[in-house]
Design a protein around this motif. Sequence first.
Motif, short mmCIF file in Angstrom:
data_model
loop_
_atom_site.label_atom_id
_atom_site.label_comp_id
_atom_site.label_asym_id
_atom_site.label_seq_id
_atom_site.Cartn_x
_atom_site.Cartn_y
_atom_site.Cartn_z
N LYS A 115 -1.67 42.55 35.06
CA LYS A 115 -2.54 42.38 36.23
C LYS A 115 -1.97 43.13 37.44
O LYS A 115 -2.72 43.73 38.22
N VAL A 116 -0.66 43.06 37.58
CA VAL A 116 -0.02 43.80 38.68
C VAL A 116 -0.32 45.29 38.54
O VAL A 116 -0.72 45.96 39.50
N ASP A 117 -0.18 45.80 37.32
CA ASP A 117 -0.42 47.23 37.08
C ASP A 117 -1.86 47.62 37.43
O ASP A 117 -2.10 48.65 38.06
N GLU A 159 9.41 52.92 41.77
CA GLU A 159 9.66 52.61 43.19
C GLU A 159 8.41 52.76 44.06
O GLU A 159 8.11 51.90 44.89
N GLU A 160 7.65 53.85 43.86
CA GLU A 160 6.52 54.09 44.76
C GLU A 160 5.44 53.03 44.61
O GLU A 160 4.68 52.77 45.54
N GLN A 161 5.36 52.38 43.44
CA GLN A 161 4.40 51.28 43.29
C GLN A 161 4.97 49.97 43.80
O GLN A 161 4.28 49.17 44.43
N MET A 162 6.25 49.76 43.55
CA MET A 162 6.89 48.50 43.99
C MET A 162 6.77 48.33 45.51
O MET A 162 6.64 47.22 46.00
N ARG A 163 6.75 49.43 46.22
CA ARG A 163 6.63 49.37 47.69
C ARG A 163 5.36 48.66 48.14
O ARG A 163 5.26 48.20 49.27
N HIS A 164 4.33 48.64 47.28
CA HIS A 164 3.05 48.06 47.69
C HIS A 164 2.90 46.61 47.27
O HIS A 164 1.85 46.01 47.50
#
Length: 254
Positions: A115-117, A159-164
Motif C-alpha cells: 500500500k505504501v508503494d 531514499e527519494e521515496q522515503m522522504r515523502h
Amino acid sequence: MRKKIVAGNWKMNKTFDEGVQLVKEIIELYSKEVTSQVYVVLAPPFIHLYKLQPLLFGMPMLELGAQNCSNMPNGAYTGEISAAMLKSVGCDYVIIGHSERRAYFNETNDWLAKKVDIALANLMQPIYCVGETLEERNNGKFYEVIESQLRDALFHLPEEQMRHVVVAYEPVWAIGTGQTATSAQAQEMHAFIRKIIADKYGDELSENISILYGGSVKPDNAKELFEQPDIDGGLIGGAALQARSFIDIVKGIK
Ligand code: PEP
C-alpha cells in the motif's frame, strides 16, 4: 525543515451532509484563528472526498487524505478503492496501517508495504501508522515491535521515496481510550523512531521526516505533546469530529 501536520481521521463517522457541515466549520475557524505554519489534513470516509475537494480551493495548508487504499492498482477487487482513484479526487495523503486495520482487517506489515508503494507511485504521502499494544508495552517488547513495523513496511523504499513518508506513532492502548501517552513517553518513542530511520537513511533524511503522535490527543494535552522536539504534529481521531476541538488542537502547534 520538516512539516508540521495535524491530521483528522474521522473513521466511520459523519453522513454526507454532516461531513460538509463539519468541513465548513473547520474552514471558518481555521481562517480566523490559525496563524502558525501547520498543514491540516482532513481524512473523512471515501464518500466525502469528491465533494470536499472544491471546498478547500484557495486554502493551500488544508489538504485531503484518505483513511486507506487498496494494495492493487485496479481490477476485480470488489469494494476496494485504488490509490489512483483517491488521487483523482484530490487526495494528497493516505493513512496506511492504522491499528484498527491491522487488528480488524488482518493487515500485516508485508501487505502494508504494498500500500505504501502504491500510494507513493500515485504521488500521495502515506501517513504510515506504527504502535504497540498494551501487552507489548507491558512485556517490554515495544521497541522491537515498532522497529519491525518500520523496517518491514518502509525500509525497502529508496531514499527519494522515503522522504515523502509521514510516520504516525499511535500506541494502541492510547487510541480512543482517553489514556494518552505522557509527553515524555511519546517523545522517547519518537526519538527512537527517528534514530531507526537515521540508521537506515542517514541523519539528514531522518531530521526531515514528520513524525506525528496519535492516541487520545485533546485540546488540553496537544500543546505539551507538540512542544516535544521529535513530535511534529498529531493524528487525531475522536476530537477531529468537532470543529472546535479539532482547531484547538491545531492551535497547539506553535
Ligand atoms: C486514531 O484513531 O488515529 C486516534 C488517534 O484516535 P483517538 O484520537 O480517538 O484516540
